[in-house]
Write a protein that holds these residues in place. Structure first.
Motif, mmCIF file in Angstrom:
data_model
loop_
_atom_site.group_PDB
_atom_site.id
_atom_site.type_symbol
_atom_site.label_atom_id
_atom_site.label_comp_id
_atom_site.label_asym_id
_atom_site.label_seq_id
_atom_site.Cartn_x
_atom_site.Cartn_y
_atom_site.Cartn_z
ATOM 1 N N ASP A 19 50.955 54.227 -35.453
ATOM 2 C CA ASP A 19 50.473 54.702 -36.758
ATOM 3 C C ASP A 19 49.823 56.072 -36.559
ATOM 4 O OD1 ASP A 19 49.659 54.884 -39.416
ATOM 5 O OD2 ASP A 19 47.843 53.700 -39.080
ATOM 6 N N PRO A 20 50.638 57.114 -36.384
ATOM 7 C CA PRO A 20 50.076 58.436 -36.085
ATOM 8 C C PRO A 20 49.436 59.095 -37.302
ATOM 9 C CG PRO A 20 52.466 58.581 -36.333
ATOM 10 C CD PRO A 20 52.104 57.114 -36.424
ATOM 11 N N VAL A 21 48.295 59.726 -37.065
ATOM 12 C CA VAL A 21 47.609 60.527 -38.078
ATOM 13 C C VAL A 21 47.105 61.785 -37.385
ATOM 14 C CG1 VAL A 21 45.646 60.691 -39.633
ATOM 15 C CG2 VAL A 21 46.936 58.564 -39.511
ATOM 16 N N GLY A 22 47.588 62.938 -37.812
ATOM 17 C CA GLY A 22 47.215 64.179 -37.148
ATOM 18 C C GLY A 22 47.664 64.172 -35.703
ATOM 19 N N ASP A 23 46.741 64.449 -34.787
ATOM 20 C CA ASP A 23 47.066 64.466 -33.367
ATOM 21 C C ASP A 23 46.723 63.156 -32.668
ATOM 22 O OD1 ASP A 23 47.945 67.117 -33.520
ATOM 23 O OD2 ASP A 23 45.905 67.896 -33.192
ATOM 24 N N GLY A 24 46.337 62.140 -33.433
ATOM 25 C CA GLY A 24 45.934 60.877 -32.825
ATOM 26 C C GLY A 24 46.534 59.681 -33.529
ATOM 27 N N TRP A 25 45.888 58.526 -33.317
ATOM 28 C CA TRP A 25 46.335 57.278 -33.914
ATOM 29 C C TRP A 25 45.276 56.760 -34.881
ATOM 30 C CZ3 TRP A 25 51.201 56.829 -32.646
ATOM 31 C CH2 TRP A 25 51.647 57.195 -31.375
ATOM 32 N N ARG A 26 45.709 56.015 -35.868
ATOM 33 C CA ARG A 26 44.782 55.392 -36.807
ATOM 34 C C ARG A 26 44.772 53.882 -36.573
ATOM 35 N NH1 ARG A 26 46.181 56.315 -42.955
ATOM 36 N NH2 ARG A 26 48.142 55.520 -42.089
ATOM 37 N N GLY A 27 45.740 53.140 -37.074
ATOM 38 C CA GLY A 27 45.868 51.725 -36.776
ATOM 39 C C GLY A 27 45.164 50.792 -37.739
#
Length: 278
Positions: A19-27
């Motif tokens: 679940d990518p958001v920007g340069d990281g993960w959300r989840g």
């Protein structure tokens, strides 16, 4: 009045991989945090690749220091993918983590998970040993969740497992839709118990489903490395387990393997000390 503190522990599933958001993960845990109430402090301590030992030795001290009101502990799949798998050790570690948080007064969230062999579509003789291990972990999580009064999500079964739209390219981590499904289901259980007062997370993704070419690119780059790292550790033992599986099938004694796994779970749980009475 201070905000509600929600701390998430675990592996890549809770870190948010898929679940990518920007340069990281959300989840799922971050999505759930928004629906717990009007003011929530959320801290995600989950790390990709974590096993129960990592949660006990590294994430637990950091989590206790935050004194959470709600804590999620979802871990165990990576243990099943290691040649060092030991259900006795898994049970003892989870028992220690659950006990530490509940003794501090935190509400515990847990979940059982589908087995990785089935998700990867491995042949029966290879998938069965992994399935047996994951069933053992799930049995331990079920028993300990009941012991410690956890809010438990049954995520090891249901239509969401076979719905390809729920899963990312690697077939082991949920995509955004899958993470949202976990968050929605956790929120529903908490809301029914009067423990979630915010709006439920939306089940509909904000980002489009990854294209087939994007999925293939992931499998050819990062995915290949992911599989190789686990095969180096697990494959020799998994091949031995598969050979043993095939021998038992040929003799018609496959039930012995299931009985042995069930007995190991019972022994692991029996070896744990009972929690002190409140």
């Amino acid at each position: 009045m201070r905000p509600l503190r929600f701390v998430a522990l675990g592996d890549s599933l809770t870190e948010g991989v898929g679940d990518p958001v920007g340069d990281g993960w959300r989840g799922w845990a971050a999505l759930l945090a928004d629906g717990l109430g009007p003011a929530v402090e959320f801290t995600n301590l989950a790390v990709s690749g974590a096993q129960t030992r990592d949660v006990l030795e590294r994430q637990l001290p950091a989590g206790l220091a935050l004194r959470p009101d709600v804590v999620s502990v979802v871990v165990g799949v990576n243990d099943t993918l290691r040649c060092t798998f030991d259900i006795h050790a898994v049970a003892a570690r989870l028992d220690a983590v659950y006990a530490a948080f509940t003794q501090q007064g935190a509400l515990l969230l847990t979940a059982c998970l589908p087995d990785p062999g089935a998700m990867l579509g491995l042949p029966g003789a290879l998938a069965s040993p992994l399935a047996r291990r994951q069933r053992a972990v799930n049995s331990v999580v079920h028993a300990l969740s009941e012991r410690y009064g956890a809010v438990h999500l049954h995520a090891a079964e249901g239509a969401w497992i076979t719905d390809r739209a729920m899963w990312s390219a690697d077939r082991l981590h949920p995509g955004e839709r899958g993470h949202r499904q976990l968050a929605v289901r956790f929120h529903a259980v908490l809301a029914e118990a009067g423990l979630a007062t915010g709006a439920a997370p939306s089940p509909e993704p904000e980002s489009p489903q990854p294209t087939t070419s994007a999925s293939l690119w992931w499998l050819a780059t990062a995915g290949t490395g992911w599989v190789a790292r686990r095969c180096t550790d697990l494959l020799p033992q998994l091949l031995r387990l598969a050979a043993d599986e095939m021998r038992h099938r040929a003799r018609g004694t496959s039930a012995r393997l299931d009985l042995g796994a069930t007995a190991a779970v019972s022994a692991a749980l029996s070896a744990l000390s009972l929690p002190e009475a409140a």
